[in-house]
Design a protein around this motif. Structure first.
Motif, PDB file in Angstrom:
ATOM      1  N   GLN A 121     -30.671 -34.291 -63.738  1.00 27.74           N
ATOM      2  CA  GLN A 121     -31.618 -33.260 -63.301  1.00 27.74           C
ATOM      3  C   GLN A 121     -33.024 -33.712 -63.678  1.00 27.74           C
ATOM      4  N   ASP A 122     -33.752 -34.179 -62.676  1.00 29.35           N
ATOM      5  CA  ASP A 122     -35.101 -34.653 -62.912  1.00 29.35           C
ATOM      6  C   ASP A 122     -35.915 -34.463 -61.646  1.00 29.35           C
ATOM      7  N   PRO A 123     -36.789 -33.458 -61.628  1.00 27.85           N
ATOM      8  CA  PRO A 123     -37.596 -33.205 -60.429  1.00 27.85           C
ATOM      9  C   PRO A 123     -38.441 -34.410 -60.005  1.00 27.85           C
ATOM     10  N   LYS A 125     -37.569 -37.469 -60.121  1.00 28.69           N
ATOM     11  CA  LYS A 125     -36.648 -38.490 -59.579  1.00 28.69           C
ATOM     12  C   LYS A 125     -36.839 -39.859 -60.236  1.00 28.69           C
ATOM     13  N   LYS A 126     -37.447 -39.913 -61.405  1.00 22.62           N
ATOM     14  CA  LYS A 126     -37.673 -41.186 -62.090  1.00 22.62           C
ATOM     15  C   LYS A 126     -36.593 -41.505 -63.111  1.00 22.62           C
ATOM     16  N   LEU A 127     -36.002 -40.493 -63.692  1.00 24.94           N
ATOM     17  CA  LEU A 127     -35.030 -40.715 -64.766  1.00 24.94           C
ATOM     18  C   LEU A 127     -33.848 -41.555 -64.287  1.00 24.94           C
ATOM     19  N   GLY A 128     -33.307 -41.246 -63.126  1.00 23.59           N
ATOM     20  CA  GLY A 128     -32.140 -41.965 -62.621  1.00 23.59           C
ATOM     21  C   GLY A 128     -32.385 -43.437 -62.404  1.00 23.59           C
ATOM     22  N   SER A 129     -33.648 -43.835 -62.174  1.00 21.79           N
ATOM     23  CA  SER A 129     -33.945 -45.246 -61.938  1.00 21.79           C
ATOM     24  C   SER A 129     -34.396 -45.978 -63.206  1.00 21.79           C
ATOM     25  N   THR A 130     -34.375 -45.301 -64.335  1.00 22.94           N
ATOM     26  CA  THR A 130     -34.720 -45.941 -65.606  1.00 22.94           C
ATOM     27  C   THR A 130     -33.706 -47.041 -65.903  1.00 22.94           C
ATOM     28  N   PRO A 167     -34.674 -35.313 -68.578  1.00 24.20           N
ATOM     29  CA  PRO A 167     -35.677 -35.902 -69.473  1.00 24.20           C
ATOM     30  C   PRO A 167     -35.729 -35.154 -70.801  1.00 24.20           C
ATOM     31  N   ALA A 168     -35.912 -35.907 -71.876  1.00 25.78           N
ATOM     32  CA  ALA A 168     -35.951 -35.301 -73.218  1.00 25.78           C
ATOM     33  C   ALA A 168     -37.098 -34.314 -73.338  1.00 25.78           C
TER      34      ALA A 168
END
Length: 186
Positions: A121-123, A125-130, A167-168
């Protein structure tokens, strides 16, 4: 005389019923610790059926209702920790890919009895590509998940049907994973 005998027989069975009620109560407490809300409710209701005035069992039923989400989440976390994976090798993988692979490994290890259902869950959309790197052997799936989210600057929330990764710090971009440092040689 007959009434006295019947009364004595009835009184002698009270400790046995109380012991059974206490055993059911303890089974309910253990089920709560395991996150099994259905087993806990069944046990507490059974204890109340045997001993209707059992205040602790009645209290625990109320607590089940009030803390259902937390108890179920605990069960999901415990279930994930049951599966130790022989080897995991995610080398510079995107977090979303690593989570998908981890889910498949857990499903296979559990013989399709448990699916972690990871949801990012990340509006932004950057977390998934970390980018993450985890190379371990003999580690529980929950430990691997912790390693992944730590590198991605994320946190985990266990829910009844899914494990949410976000995200934390809400609103802050997820950091890119730093390359692993080689071990110091002594």
């Amino acid at each position: 005389m007959k009434k006295l005998i019947v009364a004595l027989i009835a009184l002698s069975s009270i400790p046995a019923i109380a012991d059974q009620a206490a055993e059911m109560y303890q089974a309910g407490v253990a089920a709560v610790k395991d996150g099994d809300i259905v087993a806990a409710e069944t046990a507490f209701r059974g204890a109340l059926k045997l001993r209707p005035t059992y205040a602790d069992a009645r209290y625990q039923l109320t607590e089940l209702k009030n803390n259902r989400d937390m108890i179920v989440a605990r069960g999901r976390a415990k279930e994930l920790s049951k599966y130790t994976l022989a080897e995991v090798n995610f080398d510079k993988a995107e977090l979303s890919e690593a989570l998908a692979a981890l889910a498949i490994m857990v499903e296979e290890k559990s013989e399709k009895k448990f699916s972690p259902n990871f949801v990012v869950q990340d509006p932004s959309k950057k977390l998934g590509s970390t980018i993450v790197t985890v190379q371990v052997k003999g580690v529980p799936a929950s430990g691997i998940l912790d390693m992944l989210v730590s590198q991605a600057g994320a946190k985990v929330k266990y829910e009844e049907h899914a494990i949410i990764v976000k995200p934390a710090s809400e609103g802050a971009p997820a950091p890119a994973a730093a390359p692993a440092k080689p071990a110091d040689k002594e």
